[in-house]
Design a protein around this motif. Structure first.
Motif, short mmCIF file in Angstrom:
data_model
loop_
_atom_site.label_atom_id
_atom_site.label_comp_id
_atom_site.label_asym_id
_atom_site.label_seq_id
_atom_site.Cartn_x
_atom_site.Cartn_y
_atom_site.Cartn_z
N ASN A 39 0.86 -1.18 0.00
CA ASN A 39 0.00 0.00 0.00
C ASN A 39 0.90 1.24 0.00
O ASN A 39 1.60 1.53 0.97
CB ASN A 39 -0.90 -0.02 1.23
N SER A 41 0.23 4.39 0.11
CA SER A 41 -0.13 5.38 1.12
C SER A 41 0.51 5.04 2.46
O SER A 41 1.04 5.92 3.15
CB SER A 41 -1.65 5.46 1.26
N TRP A 42 0.49 3.76 2.84
CA TRP A 42 1.10 3.35 4.11
C TRP A 42 2.61 3.53 4.06
O TRP A 42 3.22 3.94 5.04
CB TRP A 42 0.76 1.90 4.43
N LYS A 45 3.35 7.11 4.55
CA LYS A 45 3.15 7.48 5.96
C LYS A 45 4.29 6.95 6.83
O LYS A 45 4.75 7.65 7.74
CB LYS A 45 1.80 6.97 6.46
N GLU A 105 -3.42 6.13 12.05
CA GLU A 105 -4.13 6.15 10.76
C GLU A 105 -3.84 4.88 9.97
O GLU A 105 -4.75 4.29 9.40
CB GLU A 105 -3.70 7.37 9.94
N ILE A 106 -2.58 4.47 9.94
CA ILE A 106 -2.22 3.25 9.22
C ILE A 106 -2.93 2.06 9.85
O ILE A 106 -3.50 1.22 9.14
CB ILE A 106 -0.68 3.03 9.23
N ASP A 108 -5.69 2.00 11.62
CA ASP A 108 -7.12 2.08 11.33
C ASP A 108 -7.43 1.62 9.91
O ASP A 108 -8.35 0.84 9.68
CB ASP A 108 -7.64 3.50 11.54
N GLU A 109 -6.63 2.10 8.95
CA GLU A 109 -6.84 1.74 7.55
C GLU A 109 -6.61 0.24 7.32
O GLU A 109 -7.26 -0.36 6.46
CB GLU A 109 -5.91 2.55 6.64
#
Length: 128
Positions: A39, A41-42, A45, A105-106, A108-109
């Protein structure tokens, strides 16, 4: 305070390489580092977290050299420190909060339960 610096270094290593180490350097567990996150996005982050951790280390080292953080002598294996700049202390706290927020956030996602609650009990010399 050496433990503080070492903990940040070990965290950066764990994120980058997947190697979880004890304070003495012994490898406790290995996995894959952030480069293996599929991922994007991860991964971004996690890169941001590493950048923030590096900024913490750099600012800590600068603060010690400039005496914005005074390190006391070691007594019985313990060492005191004094942050001489209130804004610096606030910056450390805000940076820590930002790191925890991004990591939460990571989690949670990813659907991972996270209980990252680290309350900060502010004390000043007036409290004593």
């Amino acid at each position: 305070m050496e433990s503080f610096d070492k903990a940040i270094e070990d965290t950066i290593t764990a994120i980058n390489t997947g190697a979880l180490r004890a304070r003495d350097g012994t490898i406790l567990q290995t996995s894959r580092g952030k480069a293996f996150l599929s991922n994007i996005s991860w991964r971004r982050k996690m890169n941001a977290i590493v950048d923030l951790l590096r900024a913490l280390r750099e600012r800590y080292e600068l603060a010690v050299r400039s005496d914005d953080i005074h390190l006391g002598s070691v007594n019985g294996g313990k060492q005191f420190y004094c942050i001489n700049d209130c804004q610096l202390g606030a910056w450390f706290d805000l940076t820590r909060v930002e790191i925890l927020k991004i990591f939460s956030e990571i989690c949670d996602e990813a659907g991972i339960s996270n209980e990252l609650h680290f309350p900060r009990h502010r004390r000043s010399w007036r409290d004593w």
